[in-house]
Motif scaffolding. Structure first.
Motif, short mmCIF file in Angstrom:
data_model
loop_
_atom_site.label_atom_id
_atom_site.label_comp_id
_atom_site.label_asym_id
_atom_site.label_seq_id
_atom_site.Cartn_x
_atom_site.Cartn_y
_atom_site.Cartn_z
N SER A 9 0.84 -1.20 0.00
CA SER A 9 0.00 0.00 0.00
C SER A 9 0.88 1.24 0.00
O SER A 9 1.95 1.26 0.60
CB SER A 9 -0.92 0.01 1.22
OG SER A 9 -0.17 0.03 2.41
N HIS A 49 3.47 -4.87 8.41
CA HIS A 49 2.35 -4.93 9.35
C HIS A 49 1.72 -6.32 9.30
O HIS A 49 1.44 -6.84 8.22
CB HIS A 49 1.31 -3.86 8.99
CG HIS A 49 1.89 -2.49 8.85
ND1 HIS A 49 1.97 -1.61 9.90
CD2 HIS A 49 2.45 -1.85 7.77
CE1 HIS A 49 2.54 -0.48 9.48
NE2 HIS A 49 2.84 -0.60 8.21
N SER A 77 -1.18 -7.14 10.92
CA SER A 77 -2.59 -7.10 11.28
C SER A 77 -3.43 -7.89 10.27
O SER A 77 -3.28 -7.72 9.05
CB SER A 77 -3.09 -5.65 11.32
OG SER A 77 -4.49 -5.61 11.45
N THR A 80 -6.39 -7.44 9.50
CA THR A 80 -7.35 -6.57 8.82
C THR A 80 -6.73 -5.82 7.64
O THR A 80 -7.44 -5.18 6.87
CB THR A 80 -7.93 -5.54 9.81
OG1 THR A 80 -6.87 -4.72 10.32
CG2 THR A 80 -8.64 -6.23 10.96
N ARG A 81 -5.41 -5.91 7.50
CA ARG A 81 -4.73 -5.23 6.41
C ARG A 81 -4.63 -6.16 5.20
O ARG A 81 -4.28 -7.34 5.32
CB ARG A 81 -3.31 -4.80 6.82
CG ARG A 81 -3.27 -3.70 7.85
CD ARG A 81 -1.82 -3.34 8.16
NE ARG A 81 -1.13 -2.79 6.99
CZ ARG A 81 -0.97 -1.49 6.77
NH1 ARG A 81 -1.46 -0.61 7.63
NH2 ARG A 81 -0.33 -1.06 5.71
N LYS A 82 -4.94 -5.61 4.03
CA LYS A 82 -4.87 -6.40 2.81
C LYS A 82 -3.43 -6.61 2.37
O LYS A 82 -3.07 -7.66 1.83
CB LYS A 82 -5.68 -5.71 1.70
CG LYS A 82 -5.75 -6.52 0.41
CD LYS A 82 -6.66 -5.85 -0.61
CE LYS A 82 -6.76 -6.69 -1.88
NZ LYS A 82 -7.66 -6.07 -2.89
N TYR A 83 -2.60 -5.57 2.60
CA TYR A 83 -1.19 -5.64 2.17
C TYR A 83 -0.28 -5.52 3.39
O TYR A 83 -0.46 -4.63 4.22
CB TYR A 83 -0.88 -4.54 1.16
CG TYR A 83 -1.74 -4.61 -0.08
CD1 TYR A 83 -1.48 -5.55 -1.08
CD2 TYR A 83 -2.83 -3.76 -0.25
CE1 TYR A 83 -2.27 -5.63 -2.21
CE2 TYR A 83 -3.64 -3.83 -1.38
CZ TYR A 83 -3.34 -4.76 -2.35
OH TYR A 83 -4.14 -4.84 -3.47
N ARG A 84 0.69 -6.38 3.46
CA ARG A 84 1.59 -6.40 4.61
C ARG A 84 2.54 -5.22 4.61
O ARG A 84 2.90 -4.68 5.66
CB ARG A 84 2.38 -7.71 4.61
CG ARG A 84 3.39 -7.82 5.76
CD ARG A 84 4.11 -9.15 5.74
NE ARG A 84 5.08 -9.23 6.81
CZ ARG A 84 5.84 -10.28 7.04
NH1 ARG A 84 5.75 -11.35 6.23
NH2 ARG A 84 6.70 -10.28 8.04
N ALA A 120 3.95 -1.33 3.57
CA ALA A 120 3.53 0.05 3.28
C ALA A 120 4.76 0.87 2.93
O ALA A 120 5.79 0.79 3.62
CB ALA A 120 2.82 0.67 4.47
#
Length: 236
Positions: free
Chosen positions: A34, A56, A58, A60-64, A66
């Motif tokens: 992202s 990341h 989480s 809930t995140r689509k992409y690890r 950033a």
């Protein structure tokens, strides 16, 4: 501001759809991540550029991954537009930004103006409140010269007019341009890319809005206040 965990280096393949980028990790793996910057990022998206990313876990995140930093011409540039408020806030707490020092209270994201929220509101019993708007800057076309904006921004012009309203209401209003790169000695308003923003800036200064430009020191470990740099604009 220190990054909470070590950044991962990679080589940029492309940035696209404003929110996404592809990169090749140092081990040869290709990933999609992202991009926390919806602006044009002029001059910062050349394929083959060295980049640094946060990771990341989480669910809930689509992409690890950033995107955080891009190296351009040997200069490390911060591109995450979600960080400037935090960097400025930390700098105020540290007393690094002299014109904003000495306030006893600091609040974030307070409602003001016409359905807007001010980035930072400084309060003190001995003086009027200070409404502080923060803009991220990373655009450069000439050596040593940072420019803002890098694309048209109606929202940015609206914020300048609302800051002017705050001054006329007896408050203090300050526009802070946070330059997320260390190779700039001054800043100017990029009127050829957004003449309306230039006019809004002129109106704001004429109404008593203050403007500050803050240059950052940037490494893959941290982004922190370096020093104030002059703004090359009439009336400043």
């Amino acid at each position: 501001m220190k990054f909470p965990s070590p950044l991962t280096s990679a080589t940029l393949i492309k940035r696209y759809k404003r929110f996404l980028f592809d990169a090749e990790l140092d081990n040869g793996e290709t990933i999609t991540g992202s991009c926390p910057n919806t602006g044009s990022m002029l001059g910062l998206t050349d394929p083959g550029s060295r980049v640094w990313m946060s990771e990341h876990d989480s669910p809930t995140r689509k992409y690890r991954h950033a995107l955080e930093l891009v190296e351009v011409g040997g200069v490390t540039v911060g591109i995450n537009t979600g960080l400037p408020n935090k960097i400025v806030e930390e700098s105020i707490h540290d007393g690094a930004i002299g014109p904003l020092a000495g306030y006893s209270g600091l609040k974030r994201e307070q409602k003001y103006g016409k359905n807007s929220r001010i980035d930072i509101l400084l309060t003190d019993e001995t003086r009027p409140p200070a409404y502080v708007e923060v803009k991220n800057v990373h655009f450069i076309r000439e050596p040593d010269l940072a420019e803002f904006p890098d694309s048209p921004t109606k929202r940015g012009a609206k914020h300048l007019d609302e800051l002017g309203d705050m001054v006329e209401g007896g408050n203090r209003a300050v526009m802070v341009y946070l330059v997320q790169r260390s190779d700039c000695e001054r800043l100017k308003i990029c009127r050829d890319l957004d003449s309306n923003y230039g006019k809004a800036f002129d109106r704001a200064i004429a109404r008593g809005v203050e403007a500050l430009a803050v240059r950052c020191h940037i490494t893959p470990q941290e982004i922190r206040f370096d020093r104030l740099i002059p703004i090359d604009e009439p009336g400043l």
